[in-house]
Every structure is written in C-alpha cells, then in structure tokens.
Design an enzyme around this catalytic site. Sequence first.
Site: not given
Length: 376
Positions: A313, A260
């Site tokens: 996700d 991320h």
Amino acid sequence: MTAEVIHGLEGVPIAESGISFVDGKAGRLEYRGISIEDLAEHSTFEETAYLLLFGKLPTREEVDPFQDDLRTHRRLKYRILDLIKCLPETGHPMDALQAGIAAIGMFYPLRQKMDDVDRGLACIRLISKTPSVVAAFERLRKGDQQVSPRDDLTLAGNFLYMMTGKDPDPLKQRILDLCLILHADHTMNASTFAGRVVGSTLATPYSVTSSALGALSGPLHGGANEDVMALLDSIGSPQRAGAVIEEMIANKTKVPGFGHRVYKTMDPRAKILKKYAQQLSETSGTHHFETALVVEKVVQEHYQEKGIWPNVDFFSGIVYTELNIPRDCFTPVFAIARMAGWLAHWLEQVERNRIFRPTQKYVGPHDQPYIPIEKR
Ligand SMILES: CC(C)(COP(=O)(O)OP(=O)(O)OC[C@H]1O[C@@H](n2cnc3c(N)ncnc32)[C@H](O)[C@@H]1OP(=O)(O)O)[C@@H](O)C(=O)NCCC(=O)NCCS
C-alpha cells in the site's frame, strides 16, 4: 476437539491450496509457483487470471478464446445500470460494487449442480463485469453518463476508458495492468477466507465474491493506501517529511503503508510499484513520490531491525493517484484484480469441498431461570 481459541485463526491452516505462496522472510510471492517479478515483467492481467483459475499458463490456443470471452461479457444489463443509478452518490464505491455483483447474479441463475462450463462462464462474467460496475458507479455518481465498454482494449485499458471516456494512455494502461497482476491473489487473507466459507455452502460464485467484497471493504483489509495518500498530502513536501515522521515515531503512531503480518522484509509488490511510482511522478511533477522516499528512509532508520518495511500500500496509492483514480476507488481497483484470486479459491474449494463448521468455546452461563418480564 481443541479447547484453545486461536484468535483471528492466526497460524491455523484452513485449506490445502496450490494457488499462491508467500515467503515473508525472503520477500517472495508466487502464483502457481511463478514469481510475481516474472509475471509483472512478462505477463498480462488476463493471462495471470487464467493461470490462477486453471493452474497453468495458457497456450496461444487457450488464451485467445479466454480473452475474447472476457471482452464479450463486459457489458452490464440496463437494469443493473438502473440499479446503480438508484444508489446514493454519497455511498462508498465498495458498497456499490458489492450490491452490483450480488444483483448481477440474479440475472444468471446457476444450476444446483454446476459443471465446468457453468463455472468457467461465471468466472468470465465476474472478472469482465467488475470493472464495468466500478466505472459505471463512478460516472453516474458524478452525474455523467456511463461509458459503454470497448472490446478492442485490454481489461485495464478498457477500465481507464470507462472511467474517463477518453482513450487510455498506453503507459498508464500497462501500469494499471501490472497493478492488477500484483493484487490478483495473496494466500489466505480475510476476504479470500470469507469467500471460501461461503463457497463451502455451495452458494453461487456471485454470493461468494460479494461476500469477499464485503470483507475487503473493512479498513483493516483494503484501504491503507488511502491513509498513505492522506499522510503524504498532510506532509505537503519532502522537506517537511523528516520532522513529521520523527514525531509520529516518537508518539508511537503507526505509519501507514509500513509493516505486514507476513512480510518481515520489503514486500516484493512494493519493490515493483516503487519503480512505477517514480516513473509516473517524474512526468506529473507532484511531490508525493519524493516525499514518500524521505518517509521510507526515516521509518527504515528506526524500524528496519524490527522487520517493518514498506508494504504494497505504500506505493500503490501514489501509482493510482498518478493514474487519476479517485481515492475511494483504490479498494475497488484492488477488488477488480482480486476477483481472479477469489474465483480461483472458489474453484479449489468446491473441488474438494467440506462445509466450514468450526466450533466455539462457550463462556456464557448455564441453568439460568426464565424471569417474567414484569419481574426483570
Ligand atoms: C499491517 C499491520 C496491521 C501488521 O500488523 P501485525 O503483524 O499485527 O503487527 P503489529 O501491529 O502487532 O506490530 C508489531 C510491532 O511493530 C510496530 N509497527 C507495526 N507496523 C508499524 C507501522 N506501520 N509503523 C510503526 N510501527 C509499526 C507495532 O507498533 C508493534 O510494536 P511493538 O512490538 O513495540 O508493540 C501493521 O503493520 C499496521 O498496522 N501497518 C500500518 C497499516 C498498513 O499499512 N496496513 C496495510 C497492510 S498491507
């Protein structure tokens, strides 16, 4: 005027915002100062939407009429349903949603000078009708009749009902509600920025959110959870996971659902979703969760030191699959949640507005001759 171009505006603050906060090192996400863990445990999507839009948790007197309004505006005009019927069934549901939201705006023209009531009603309409557009496209593209909304269900429960025509399972309804809370806002990402840019021109909130939907439809923003599910399917069983991931790592292939830009520890949303992915998988008996655990372990053995951890996700695709949501509707479900965040940012933008008008560094030529076409 700065001469340096900051590609992707990385690290450049573009607004003062009091809506959400991320601490990537500590793995903390807050909406209006309240931790995502507390909201996930105690709140509902409707209450969280109120918090994001109006800056505080509602009292009972405030939340009841807000929820009533959200229930009242779920229906779509028959001409919007006709429009959805005309869209190609092979088209992506995100494109159908973007077209639907832009078209809905044409039925509710707004005055140039909107007051708080106009703005509030537009927010209610958009949050209420987004699930109805997603569900209508899903039903109509399969050749089924669309299902009219029910007003005795929560927004999450009614969405599951409109997708299937069946009473929603209470556990699945609660878990979808929780997913909507987790995805409702996430500071200054591409779609939120797109929405704020359009909002700064004083365009309508229907234009603001349809622009944000366009930004979210790109594969670099929404959609890594579809890749996670494709990976888990291709692995097929927990026993094969170790070898497949070791090979990906050896080939320097990025493992979807990990890493991320901001979080350098486990994404707090992934932590919460992991628990529910496990709970749902225990009853369905699919291999996805068990396979995902092996993938997580192997990736962490190699990459934890680099700050590469599961992101939101990684487990959301498993949860959505267990909720029987079709894969290409994962991003539209994200959009149902994020509608609240986009609209909160729109309200904040117009409150202290200045039209976005950045600059550029010109790198083209000057003083070029105009050559007639026959001499080029
Ligand atoms: C999310 C993402 C785009 C963040 O990107 P970023 O902050 O720009 O980080 P980078 O892509 O520059 O990666 C930094 C390093 O970590 C590695 N890395 C990042 N994500 C990785 C992953 N999922 N698997 C393996 N390695 C990864 C990169 O290869 C790079 O290594 P290097 O320093 O040896 O070149 C990136 O982690 C990614 O592509 N993840 C997979 C897709 C995904 O899950 N997206 C959903 C995000 S919510």
